[in-house]
Design an enzyme around this catalytic site. Sequence first.
Site, PDB file in Angstrom:
ATOM      1  N   SER A  62       0.818  -1.217   0.000  1.00  0.00           N
ATOM      2  CA  SER A  62       0.000   0.000   0.000  1.00  0.00           C
ATOM      3  C   SER A  62       0.850   1.265   0.000  1.00  0.00           C
ATOM      4  O   SER A  62       2.009   1.263   0.432  1.00  0.00           O
ATOM      5  CB  SER A  62      -0.931   0.003   1.216  1.00  0.00           C
ATOM      6  OG  SER A  62      -1.711  -1.166   1.224  1.00  0.00           O
TER       7      SER A  62
HETATM    8  N1  SAM Z   1      -0.934  -4.469   3.776  1.00  0.00           N
HETATM    9  C1  SAM Z   1      -0.196  -4.999   2.682  1.00  0.00           C
HETATM   10  C2  SAM Z   1       1.216  -4.493   2.629  1.00  0.00           C
HETATM   11  O1  SAM Z   1       1.574  -3.642   3.446  1.00  0.00           O
HETATM   12  O2  SAM Z   1       1.953  -4.970   1.765  1.00  0.00           O
HETATM   13  C3  SAM Z   1      -0.866  -4.711   1.377  1.00  0.00           C
HETATM   14  C4  SAM Z   1      -1.976  -5.590   1.136  1.00  0.00           C
HETATM   15  S1  SAM Z   1      -2.524  -5.713  -0.518  1.00  0.00           S
HETATM   16  C5  SAM Z   1      -3.126  -4.106  -0.859  1.00  0.00           C
HETATM   17  C6  SAM Z   1      -3.979  -6.683  -0.183  1.00  0.00           C
HETATM   18  C7  SAM Z   1      -3.693  -8.105   0.188  1.00  0.00           C
HETATM   19  O3  SAM Z   1      -4.925  -8.728   0.568  1.00  0.00           O
HETATM   20  C8  SAM Z   1      -3.141  -8.939  -0.956  1.00  0.00           C
HETATM   21  O4  SAM Z   1      -1.940  -9.522  -0.564  1.00  0.00           O
HETATM   22  C9  SAM Z   1      -4.221  -9.981  -1.193  1.00  0.00           C
HETATM   23  O5  SAM Z   1      -3.727 -11.226  -1.617  1.00  0.00           O
HETATM   24  C10 SAM Z   1      -4.867 -10.054   0.157  1.00  0.00           C
HETATM   25  N2  SAM Z   1      -6.228 -10.614   0.161  1.00  0.00           N
HETATM   26  C11 SAM Z   1      -7.224 -10.448  -0.740  1.00  0.00           C
HETATM   27  N3  SAM Z   1      -8.314 -11.143  -0.361  1.00  0.00           N
HETATM   28  C12 SAM Z   1      -7.991 -11.762   0.815  1.00  0.00           C
HETATM   29  C13 SAM Z   1      -8.706 -12.622   1.704  1.00  0.00           C
HETATM   30  N4  SAM Z   1      -9.964 -13.008   1.501  1.00  0.00           N
HETATM   31  N5  SAM Z   1      -8.056 -13.052   2.808  1.00  0.00           N
HETATM   32  C14 SAM Z   1      -6.778 -12.679   3.065  1.00  0.00           C
HETATM   33  N6  SAM Z   1      -6.058 -11.882   2.252  1.00  0.00           N
HETATM   34  C15 SAM Z   1      -6.665 -11.413   1.150  1.00  0.00           C
END
Ligand code: SAM
Length: 214
Positions: A62
């Site tokens: 992010s």
């Molecule tokens: N906070 C993270 C960082 O600092 O790198 C960024 C996260 S990224 C914007 C969103 C993440 O949510 C992705 O890695 C994605 O695979 C995960 N994601 C999407 N759907 C999900 C779910 N149902 N359960 C867990 N993770 C999920």
Amino acid sequence: MDALTTARRHLVDSVWKRLGIQNDELKAIMNAVPRHAFVDSALSSKAYQDISLPIGQEQTISQPTMVAMMTNALAPRKGDKILEIGTGSGYQTAILAHYTPRLYTVERIASLSKKAQGLLEQLGFRNIIYKTGDGSLGWESWAPYDRIIVTAGAPVVSEKLKLQLADGGRMLIPSGGRDYQNLLCVDRIGSTFRETDLGECRFVPLLGKEGWEK
Ligand code: SAM
């Protein structure tokens, strides 16, 4: 001070100016966490720009302004039990881990979870419990949580997640369309939930039973 540390200080100063927040504790934490370590070495030079960056598997780390804004609004207190949905690179995880003896983090993509765990352990974090799975359902076995942060965009604020908040607890969750959402702050007061809209945001979709279809 090396060049990356200087670049990080400049970035954090500019994020604080942009957001106009007074949060010295979070500022010190963001100055201490090496964001460049959470991206591919080919992207290190971009790690201290205020932008989201690819981390593989079509996912992103992010934007620092969004990480600061969400963490500031989440307002974690020392000792809070925190659940993070969407471990991704582990960058937001590292920031949250400074606040709590027990941080629970869920990521649906096994390779990202494994990579984040390896890095966070290398950086010395021992207070994080990792799970690979569908975080749209929360992580019921450790509930209730004082704080929940969802770092992917949900179609709705799931009842399952809301019910995993402790009384007095708070959840930050982007909710709305698949491409654009609004960042919602949900406070639990007894059996009622108060929602505050913190403005527009853009996250990758939360995929899963209480999220979007793949
Ligand atoms: N906070 C993270 C960082 O600092 O790198 C960024 C996260 S990224 C914007 C969103 C993440 O949510 C992705 O890695 C994605 O695979 C995960 N994601 C999407 N759907 C999900 C779910 N149902 N359960 C867990 N993770 C999920």
